[in-house]
Write a protein that holds these residues in place. Structure first.
Motif, PDB file in Angstrom:
ATOM      1  N   ARG A   1     -15.388  -0.299  -6.278  1.00 18.43           N
ATOM      2  CA  ARG A   1     -14.749   0.889  -5.688  1.00 18.43           C
ATOM      3  C   ARG A   1     -15.727   1.658  -4.819  1.00 18.43           C
ATOM      4  O   ARG A   1     -16.835   1.971  -5.247  1.00 18.43           O
ATOM      5  CB  ARG A   1     -14.173   1.780  -6.770  1.00 18.43           C
TER       6      ARG A   1
ATOM      7  N   CYS B   1       0.808  -1.224   0.000  1.00 19.29           N
ATOM      8  CA  CYS B   1       0.000   0.000   0.000  1.00 19.29           C
ATOM      9  C   CYS B   1       0.834   1.263   0.000  1.00 19.29           C
ATOM     10  O   CYS B   1       0.341   2.322  -0.351  1.00 19.29           O
ATOM     11  CB  CYS B   1      -0.902   0.020   1.234  1.00 19.29           C
TER      12      CYS B   1
ATOM     13  N   ARG C   1      -7.410  -2.905  -2.228  1.00 21.30           N
ATOM     14  CA  ARG C   1      -6.341  -1.913  -2.359  1.00 21.30           C
ATOM     15  C   ARG C   1      -6.959  -0.542  -2.190  1.00 21.30           C
ATOM     16  O   ARG C   1      -8.155  -0.337  -2.438  1.00 21.30           O
ATOM     17  CB  ARG C   1      -5.624  -2.007  -3.699  1.00 21.30           C
TER      18      ARG C   1
ATOM     19  N   GLU D   1     -10.831  -0.150  -3.153  1.00 21.86           N
ATOM     20  CA  GLU D   1     -11.281  -1.176  -4.085  1.00 21.86           C
ATOM     21  C   GLU D   1     -11.398  -2.494  -3.321  1.00 21.86           C
ATOM     22  O   GLU D   1     -10.435  -2.961  -2.723  1.00 21.86           O
ATOM     23  CB  GLU D   1     -10.286  -1.315  -5.239  1.00 21.86           C
TER      24      GLU D   1
ATOM     25  N   LYS E   1      -1.039  -2.003  -4.423  1.00 25.12           N
ATOM     26  CA  LYS E   1      -1.243  -3.261  -5.146  1.00 25.12           C
ATOM     27  C   LYS E   1      -2.410  -4.040  -4.546  1.00 25.12           C
ATOM     28  O   LYS E   1      -2.577  -4.095  -3.328  1.00 25.12           O
ATOM     29  CB  LYS E   1       0.022  -4.117  -5.050  1.00 25.12           C
TER      30      LYS E   1
ATOM     31  N   VAL F   1      -7.025   3.350  -3.417  1.00 23.26           N
ATOM     32  CA  VAL F   1      -6.793   4.065  -4.667  1.00 23.26           C
ATOM     33  C   VAL F   1      -6.734   5.547  -4.342  1.00 23.26           C
ATOM     34  O   VAL F   1      -7.686   6.105  -3.799  1.00 23.26           O
ATOM     35  CB  VAL F   1      -7.931   3.777  -5.678  1.00 23.26           C
ATOM     36  N   GLY F   2      -5.603   6.167  -4.644  1.00 26.76           N
ATOM     37  CA  GLY F   2      -5.416   7.577  -4.333  1.00 26.76           C
ATOM     38  C   GLY F   2      -4.616   7.735  -3.054  1.00 26.76           C
ATOM     39  O   GLY F   2      -4.502   6.815  -2.250  1.00 26.76           O
TER      40      GLY F   2
ATOM     41  N   LYS G   1      -0.357   6.225  -4.496  1.00 26.21           N
ATOM     42  CA  LYS G   1      -1.348   6.095  -5.566  1.00 26.21           C
ATOM     43  C   LYS G   1      -1.244   4.755  -6.278  1.00 26.21           C
ATOM     44  O   LYS G   1      -2.121   4.398  -7.042  1.00 26.21           O
ATOM     45  CB  LYS G   1      -1.194   7.237  -6.564  1.00 26.21           C
ATOM     46  N   ASN G   2      -0.200   3.991  -6.060  1.00 26.55           N
ATOM     47  CA  ASN G   2       0.016   2.739  -6.773  1.00 26.55           C
ATOM     48  C   ASN G   2      -0.104   1.521  -5.857  1.00 26.55           C
ATOM     49  O   ASN G   2       0.657   0.576  -5.982  1.00 26.55           O
ATOM     50  CB  ASN G   2       1.397   2.742  -7.435  1.00 26.55           C
TER      51      ASN G   2
ATOM     52  N   ALA H   1     -10.179   9.797  -3.422  1.00 21.24           N
ATOM     53  CA  ALA H   1      -9.710   8.535  -2.844  1.00 21.24           C
ATOM     54  C   ALA H   1     -10.830   7.495  -2.797  1.00 21.24           C
ATOM     55  O   ALA H   1     -11.996   7.822  -2.584  1.00 21.24           O
ATOM     56  CB  ALA H   1      -9.169   8.777  -1.436  1.00 21.24           C
ATOM     57  N   GLN H   2     -10.425   6.240  -3.003  1.00 25.08           N
ATOM     58  CA  GLN H   2     -11.376   5.128  -2.998  1.00 25.08           C
ATOM     59  C   GLN H   2     -10.726   3.893  -2.389  1.00 25.08           C
ATOM     60  O   GLN H   2      -9.499   3.790  -2.343  1.00 25.08           O
ATOM     61  CB  GLN H   2     -11.808   4.775  -4.425  1.00 25.08           C
TER      62      GLN H   2
END
Length: 119
Positions: free
Chosen positions: A78, A23, A96, A73, A50, A98-99, A47-48, A70-71
């Motif tokens: 999402r 994360c 994961r 998943e 996994k 996101v953001g 932002k990446n 931001a989310q």
């Protein structure tokens, strides 16, 4: 069972080592405190992040701060996030963030790097 020598624990998170994770970067507290059945992490999400899952660990993410878009998943779905939301992630849920965000994560039982799985 060993007798407790004190009735409280104090964790100074800025003094904990940073650990790279799927994360981003985490500071994992209470990992070596046998009397506490969970671990408590402060994690800076990149932002990446996994997609990963755990077979035994339940994680609760509490959002301290996050970007507007931001989310989280969860199994491909999402969920929009905002500060002070919590998301409970049960074992085997692919997930994961996101953001960019900063989260507090409760891992129960304690986090175990051997229980981090990728497809």
């Amino acid at each position: 069972m060993a007798e407790l020598t004190k009735s409280y624990e104090v964790v100074d998170y800025p003094s904990l080592p940073t650990i790279l994770c799927p994360c981003g970067v985490a500071r994992r507290g209470l990992m070596d405190v046998e009397s506490v059945p969970y671990s408590l992490h402060v994690t800076e999400i990149t932002k990446n992040a996994k997609v990963h899952y755990h077979k035994a660990i339940t994680e609760t993410y509490f959002v301290l701060e996050c970007e507007d878009d931001a989310q989280m998943e969860l199994d491909g779905e999402r969920i929009p996030l905002r500060p002070h939301m919590a998301v409970v992630i049960h074992p085997k849920t692919r997930h994961r963030a996101v953001g960019g965000m900063k989260v507090l994560i409760v891992a129960s039982p304690k986090f175990d790097p051997a229980d981090e799985w990728f497809d």
